[in-house]
Design an enzyme around this catalytic site. Structure first.
Site: not given
Ligand SMILES: NC(=O)c1ccc[n+]([C@@H]2O[C@H](COP(=O)([O-])OP(=O)(O)OC[C@H]3O[C@@H](n4cnc5c(N)ncnc54)[C@H](O)[C@@H]3O)[C@@H](O)[C@H]2O)c1
Length: 372
Positions: A15, A75, A94, A96, A118, A134, A179, A239-240, A267, A270, A300-301
């Protein structure tokens, strides 16, 4: 303002932080944009396209960091980039931070103005710059899982959706935000039997209404997660806690109880990951095994689908970048609560309460930083 767009150097990160049309928008407002040579190639944007948009194409990252008032990236800065960052320079990307104390300390030491994509947050608590990535990562998590479930790729050999007369795969998704919802839609669309868990009951009510019938929405408890994992083929961690470290919801023993050849996609890696056995991997070496369970934990999917991700990212980041460039970081933060939420470190002082708590660092009141 002089805005720098360096080439991303993270493993297989294709990207770029700004499209040529985003550059043209900045130029039309009398800003100057420096783009590193070949920065856009992975996303399908030539050096000529940036020049035509009004940017100066620069050979080396060092020259960009040396001149720019604001660096926009995708990133987090990597160790080889730390020393390029200047005191008082705005870095918009980002970060993180919660997943890396080293990065946090390095940014404190560089005395930069760190604004994290983020944690930019709207009044309704949505995260407008995290959301598009996400969406991409959630959708991709299921196509990645389907790939690794194939026998030749080390998996159990189950087809996500099964076929008439043969059971589909079982998918458990922890977290029903962006996600989790996108992953659930993709898995359900393929015909899998999906369970989605989230602690936010109103979110669960909404999802139970809008998701297809092959998605069951449940409130997570440790014992329920353990019970489901015994027969789960694909586990997605989603989760986040904004700005904080992800809570660990699946322990090593739970993961080891999963069927042989099942697939874990964390996922949330990060932000430190929500699965005990998770550790960050790369696009080059994306998986590892824990007792016959395949783990995919690439932070970084979306970097794998840059033609989609770069456009989606610029759509989301450009309105905030324009405010930062037009007004300067202080006035942009004073006038926009959304941008202020992204402010993490200001000239060596941590101003994000969640970040200070994560690494037990002292917290400076944000208004003090804005009035200095
Ligand atoms: N690996 C990657 O390439 C990549 C890409 C994009 C996002 N992400 C990551 O994915 C994660 C999720 O992002 P998102 O945008 O969906 O966040 P979001 O805030 O939309 O959703 C997170 C959800 O987690 C829930 N949650 C919090 N604590 C919880 C628990 N103990 N049990 C169950 N649910 C719980 C919240 O209620 C919320 O609905 C983040 O860490 C984000 O940085 C990673």
């Amino acid at each position: 303002m002089i805005i720098g767009v360096p080439k991303e150097i993270k493993n297989r990160e294709f990207r770029v932080s700004m499209t040529p049309s985003g550059v043209a928008e900045l130029i039309s407002r009398k800003h100057q944009v420096l783009v590193q040579r070949d920065a856009g190639l992975g996303s399908g944007f030539s050096n000529e396209a940036y020049t035509a948009a009004g940017a100066s194409v620069i050979d080396h990252a060092e020259a960009i960091y040396a001149q720019a008032d604001l660096i926009i990236k995708v990133k987090e800065p990597l160790p080889s980039e730390y020393s390029l960052i200047k005191e008082g320079q705005i870095v918009f990307t980002y970060f993180h931070f919660a997943s890396s104390e080293e990065l946090t300390k390095a940014m404190i030491e560089r005395k930069a103005i760190c604004i994290a994509y983020e944690t930019i947050q709207k009044a309704d608590h949505s995260l407008p710059i995290l959301t598009p990535m996400s969406e991409v990562a959630g959708r991709m998590s299921i196509q990645i899982a389907a790939h690794y479930l194939e026998k030749g790729n080390g998996g159990s050999g189950k087809l996500m959706g099964g076929v008439p007369g043969v059971k589909p795969a079982r998918v458990l998704i922890l977290g029903g935000g962006v996600v989790g919802t996108q992953a659930a839609k993709m898995a359900a669309g393929l015909g899998a039997e999906v369970v989605l868990m989230d602690i936010n009951l109103s979110r669960l009510r909404y999802l139970a209404d809008v998701l297809p019938a092959n998605v069951t929405c449940l409130y997570p408890t440790k014992s329920l997660i353990g019970e489901y994992l015994l027969q789960t083929d694909v586990l997605v961690g989603a989760v986040l806690i904004p700005g904080g470290k992800a809570p660990v919801l699946a322990s090593r023993s739970m993961i080891e109880s999963m069927p042989k050849g099942s697939v874990v996609i964390d996922v949330a890696v990060d932000q430190g990951g929500c699965i005990e056995t998770c550790k960050p991997t790369s696009h080059e070496h994306p998986i590892f095994l824990v007792k016959d369970v395949i783990h995919y934990c690439v932070p970084n999917i979306p970097g794998a689908v840059p033609a989609t991700s770069t456009n989606a990212l610029t759509n989301a980041s450009l309105p905030y970048l324009l405010q930062l460039a037009d007004k300067g970081w202080k006035d942009a933060c004073k006038q926009s609560g959304e941008i202020q939420k992204g402010l993490s470190i200001v000239k060596g002082k941590v101003v994000d309460a969640m970040l200070a708590k994560t690494f037990q660092l002292s917290l400076q009141d944000i208004t003090e930083s804005l009035d200095e």
